[in-house]
Design a protein around this motif. Structure first.
Motif, PDB file in Angstrom:
ATOM      1  N   UNK A  72       0.892  -1.326  -0.157  1.00 28.39           N
ATOM      2  CA  UNK A  72       0.014   0.006   0.047  1.00 28.39           C
ATOM      3  C   UNK A  72       0.859   1.340  -0.026  1.00 28.39           C
ATOM      4  N   UNK A  73       0.211   2.290  -0.121  1.00 26.75           N
ATOM      5  CA  UNK A  73       0.717   3.712  -0.260  1.00 26.75           C
ATOM      6  C   UNK A  73       1.849   3.872   1.154  1.00 26.75           C
ATOM      7  N   UNK A  74       1.330   3.487   2.273  1.00 31.18           N
ATOM      8  CA  UNK A  74       1.964   3.703   3.549  1.00 31.18           C
ATOM      9  C   UNK A  74       3.355   3.018   3.281  1.00 31.18           C
ATOM     10  N   UNK A  75       3.386   1.761   3.066  1.00 34.64           N
ATOM     11  CA  UNK A  75       4.641   0.589   3.067  1.00 34.64           C
ATOM     12  C   UNK A  75       5.474   1.242   1.880  1.00 34.64           C
ATOM     13  N   UNK A  93      -4.891   5.236   3.855  1.00 39.23           N
ATOM     14  CA  UNK A  93      -5.471   3.959   3.174  1.00 39.23           C
ATOM     15  C   UNK A  93      -5.731   4.195   1.750  1.00 39.23           C
ATOM     16  N   UNK A  94      -6.613   3.344   1.006  1.00 32.45           N
ATOM     17  CA  UNK A  94      -6.820   3.239  -0.126  1.00 32.45           C
ATOM     18  C   UNK A  94      -7.798   4.870  -0.331  1.00 32.45           C
ATOM     19  N   UNK A  95      -7.872   5.371  -1.488  1.00 31.28           N
ATOM     20  CA  UNK A  95      -8.739   6.452  -1.655  1.00 31.28           C
ATOM     21  C   UNK A  95     -10.025   6.113  -2.536  1.00 31.28           C
ATOM     22  N   UNK A 106      -6.999  13.784   5.033  1.00 34.96           N
ATOM     23  CA  UNK A 106      -6.265  13.173   6.015  1.00 34.96           C
ATOM     24  C   UNK A 106      -5.066  12.363   5.418  1.00 34.96           C
ATOM     25  N   UNK A 107      -3.943  12.713   5.883  1.00 41.37           N
ATOM     26  CA  UNK A 107      -2.697  12.098   5.005  1.00 41.37           C
ATOM     27  C   UNK A 107      -1.711  11.797   6.350  1.00 41.37           C
ATOM     28  N   UNK A 108      -0.790  10.674   5.910  1.00 46.91           N
ATOM     29  CA  UNK A 108       0.227  10.546   6.790  1.00 46.91           C
ATOM     30  C   UNK A 108       1.674  11.273   6.418  1.00 46.91           C
ATOM     31  N   UNK A 117      -0.195  11.470  11.502  1.00 55.28           N
ATOM     32  CA  UNK A 117      -1.451  11.973  10.783  1.00 55.28           C
ATOM     33  C   UNK A 117      -1.806  13.451  10.825  1.00 55.28           C
ATOM     34  N   UNK A 118      -1.831  13.707   9.564  1.00 52.90           N
ATOM     35  CA  UNK A 118      -2.051  15.417   9.538  1.00 52.90           C
ATOM     36  C   UNK A 118      -3.220  15.714   8.845  1.00 52.90           C
TER      37      UNK A 118
END
Length: 123
Positions: A72-75, A93-95, A106-108, A117-118
């Motif tokens: 995923x995006x975070x990894x 997460x997925x959008x 919401x973003x990491x 999280x911001x």
């Protein structure tokens, strides 16, 4: 669950540094082809799009495949920060286009300060 594609945002990066990282992480990177404002290449079998200054000073890296080393995006964002030592942002997460505006903001954020999280208003 593996995302169908990956998109992260990097601050102060250039597509040459990204190509070097992707070459190590995924596989041989083809020459970049500029198409208007975007740059495209392939890393292994993965189509890659680089959009400089997609959001202010933030550059978008879009990997159009689920055949990456990251689920995923975070990894991917964590791996990019570890390899490039620059601030990275991604969706938590997925959008989905059906999401509310509040959820979409919401973003990491991953930086030398850690992971948090911001709220990032990108429009």
């Amino acid at each position: 669950m593996r995302q169908p594609d990956i998109e992260i945002y990097l601050k102060d990066a250039d597509h040459k540094a990204i190509a070097a990282w992707l070459g190590q992480a995924i596989g041989a990177v083809s020459e970049w082809r500029q198409q208007g404002q975007t740059y495209k290449c392939r890393a292994g079998e993965v189509p890659v799009t680089w959009l400089p200054k997609a959001v202010g000073k933030w550059h978008s890296l879009y990997l159009e495949s689920d055949a990456t080393p990251w689920a995923d995006d975070l990894a991917c964002a964590r791996a990019a920060f570890a390899a490039l030592n620059m601030e990275v942002r991604c969706a938590p997460g997925g959008w989905d286009e059906e999401e509310s505006v509040e959820t979409a903001d919401r973003w990491i954020r991953i930086s030398s300060d850690g992971e948090e999280e911001i709220i990032w208003r990108t429009d």
